[in-house]
Design an enzyme around this catalytic site. Sequence first.
Site, PDB file in Angstrom:
ATOM      1  N   GLU A 171     145.232 109.896 110.484  1.00  0.00           N
ATOM      2  CA  GLU A 171     143.945 110.447 110.073  1.00  0.00           C
ATOM      3  C   GLU A 171     144.081 111.211 108.762  1.00  0.00           C
ATOM      4  O   GLU A 171     145.172 111.589 108.363  1.00  0.00           O
ATOM      5  CB  GLU A 171     143.364 111.372 111.139  1.00  0.00           C
ATOM      6  N   GLU A 314     148.509 112.260 109.204  1.00  0.00           N
ATOM      7  CA  GLU A 314     148.468 110.961 108.516  1.00  0.00           C
ATOM      8  C   GLU A 314     149.013 109.811 109.368  1.00  0.00           C
ATOM      9  O   GLU A 314     148.959 108.670 108.971  1.00  0.00           O
ATOM     10  CB  GLU A 314     149.267 110.981 107.210  1.00  0.00           C
TER      11      GLU A 314
END
Length: 350
Positions: A171, A314
């Site tokens: 994300e 991430e």
Amino acid sequence: MTLEEAKKQIRPVDQEAVCAAQKRWDSIAKPLHSLGKMEKIVMQIAGITGSADVRLDKRALVAMCADNGVVEEGVTQTGQEVTAIVAENFLKGDTSACVMCRQCGTDVFPVDVGMASDTKVPSDLKVMMGTRNMTKEPAMTYEEAVQGIEAGIEMVRRLKEQGYRLIATGEMGIGNTTTSSAVASVLLNRSVEEMTGRGAGLSGEGLKRKIDAIKRAVKLNEPDPSDPVDVLAKVGGLDIAGMAGVFMGGAVYRIPVVIDGFISCVAALVAQRISPLTKDYMIASHVSREPAAAMILEALEKEAVLHGEMCLGEGSGAVALFPFIDMGLAVYESMSTFEEIKVEQYEELV
């Protein structure tokens, strides 16, 4: 596929395939169960895919990118514009997770599910231009939250069509540790203080603002803990919704999905609360340094492999698990059996 259709299509994992994989492991010329979680993960993947012939040659990191209106409350160290910058860096291969993906042969797919600006990141699954400030109104409508989940399910369908066999969740969204703490606090019925950390380097004063913002949002919106979509809509974010959809899509399309850190754990919890069977299609990678991560994994009955004090996000922690899985699979596929080396096989002793 709609969320309701997805819920109807999720089935238990294939226990015959799990047993077949265990039989293969037990035949390999080494002490029984001596590779621990390497063995368990390969067996789980066999159950997910329905085959003891486990193939993970094509893998992806899906990074759900979205903005959160609650940043207006001073809950982050950086501005909202950073979401777009990092999201575009995914396309350039210039993020920490991207570097890690190159190291282990993983393709990166950033998805604009709700960023506040338009970028070069694919946006055909975009729900809205960032969520609203949850301290003043619900972050999303119920329908928008559902649309975010369905975006994740659709992303898995596309990857399945392209032959991908393993997915890591990732994300990017400034403010998403605030929304994640809010969702986790409500779903686990734990205090906001317990579930809230410093995120990307908040000061003590910043942490106080963050906790206060979450408390005000929960009090104002009164999310229903028995309805995970309601909680997501009122105090969550679209990056969480998108990842929850990826977990559900993994269960629908029988692809193993690896949980990353705190935010991904919250998305996994949402998916599990929507459809309990999705839990069996999730693989835990690591325990994030964010305080609530371990509590959520415990609620999901998941044991992480890595304890590296990571909290980057991430998808970095999820991708870090891939080499571990690869090593286990290499032994599973190519190691000699007791029969082949003419040695009596180990037996399970009570």
